[in-house]
Design an enzyme around this catalytic site. Structure first.
Site, PDB file in Angstrom:
ATOM      1  N   ASP A 117       0.827  -1.211   0.000  1.00 23.57           N
ATOM      2  CA  ASP A 117       0.000   0.000   0.000  1.00 23.57           C
ATOM      3  C   ASP A 117       0.865   1.267   0.000  1.00 23.57           C
ATOM      4  OD1 ASP A 117      -2.530   1.588   0.434  1.00 23.57           O
ATOM      5  OD2 ASP A 117      -3.257  -0.480   0.534  1.00 23.57           O
ATOM      6  N   HIS A 118       0.215   2.397   0.140  1.00 25.03           N
ATOM      7  CA  HIS A 118       0.871   3.688  -0.087  1.00 25.03           C
ATOM      8  C   HIS A 118       2.081   3.926   0.833  1.00 25.03           C
ATOM      9  CE1 HIS A 118      -0.602   5.470   3.673  1.00 25.03           C
ATOM     10  NE2 HIS A 118      -1.581   4.596   3.499  1.00 25.03           N
ATOM     11  N   ASP A 119       3.048   4.636   0.334  1.00 23.42           N
ATOM     12  CA  ASP A 119       4.177   5.171   1.117  1.00 23.42           C
ATOM     13  C   ASP A 119       5.029   4.096   1.794  1.00 23.42           C
ATOM     14  OD1 ASP A 119       3.647   8.113   0.850  1.00 23.42           O
ATOM     15  OD2 ASP A 119       1.730   7.497   1.718  1.00 23.42           O
TER      16      ASP A 119
END
Ligand code: JB2
Length: 212
Positions: free
Chosen positions: A139-141
């Protein structure tokens, strides 16, 4: 037109890579394998043309290498073969199966391998020679270190940092924001709910250290 690719290794990992490369329309120079018994065989129709000495027959500006050594059983070999040929001036192709969903700002290091069905969400950074294996999601980051293997079906939530040379086993889950130190192993199916130190093995739900 990109230079043709030469695959190092003719086992199971190489087979998955050849499938991804063919699906992406890559030109294939062949496969090399240390096992003389593989000479004359093929991997999904791509011929095994010799062992690593054959690589020298291809000047480094005429071919891209693909690291077909998986990191299960042979993790040190996967890293050392990448470093050895890089030092000789060869470049490793980044492989992304066409079915993978990769957000536009994701950074993929040299030689990263993203297999079928993977999802990489925005602002992830994936280090050199890492494997994001079949149907894993990141997922993000998130940041994934060099030479780390995210095995099939792993779920990595947002903002996770995983160091270099790690193995995250099949189907493991990491909740948001946790950090995993360099060289650690996350067992298959483990659920990581807090930070993992460097150089340890954790297993279970919730994941606990079993080896230092
Ligand atoms: O120095 C080498 C060398 N050493 C072993 N150079 C080259 N070019 N090839 C080498 N090999 C070859 O790697 C072996 O002779 C063998 O053919 C191949 C390894 O194949 P194997 O199927 O045993 O493992 P793998 O690394 O392709 O796949 C493992 O890791 C994947 C991530 C398996 O556990 C898979 O199930 C897993 N998906």
């Amino acid at each position: 037109m990109s230079a043709p690719v030469l695959i190092l290794g003719a086992g199971g990992h190489a087979k998955v890579l050849v499938e991804a490369l063919l699906a992406d329309g890559a030109l294939m120079a062949g496969v090399v394998d240390a096992d003389p018994g593989r000479l004359g065989q093929s991997v999904l129709g791509v011929p095994v043309i010799g062992d690593d000495r054959v690589v020298e027959d291809f000047p480094c500006d005429t071919v891209r290498l693909v690291n077909g050594i998986g990191s299960v059983g042979l993790p040190n070999l996967r890293t050392s073969i990448f470093e050895r040929f890089s030092e000789c001036g060869y470049r490793f192709a980044t492989v992304v199966h066409p079915s993978a969903v990769v957000a536009s700002d994701v950074e993929l290091g040299e030689g990263v391998q993203v297999m079928a069905g993977v999802v990489l969400q925005p602002s992830c950074r994936i280090g050199r020679n890492a494997i994001i294996n079949t149907r894993a999601s990141v997922d993000h980051d998130c940041t994934i270190g060099d030479h780390t293997h995210i095995a099939p079906g792993v779920t990595v939530s947002g903002g996770v940092t995983i160091g270099s040379g790690c193995h995250v086993g099949t189907g493991a889950t990491l909740i948001q924001g946790v950090r995993v130190g360099d060289g650690s192993v996350i067992g298959a199916g483990a659920v990581v709910t807090k930070d993992v130190a460097a150089g340890v093995t954790v297993v279970g739900v919730p994941a606990k250290v079993v080896m230092r």
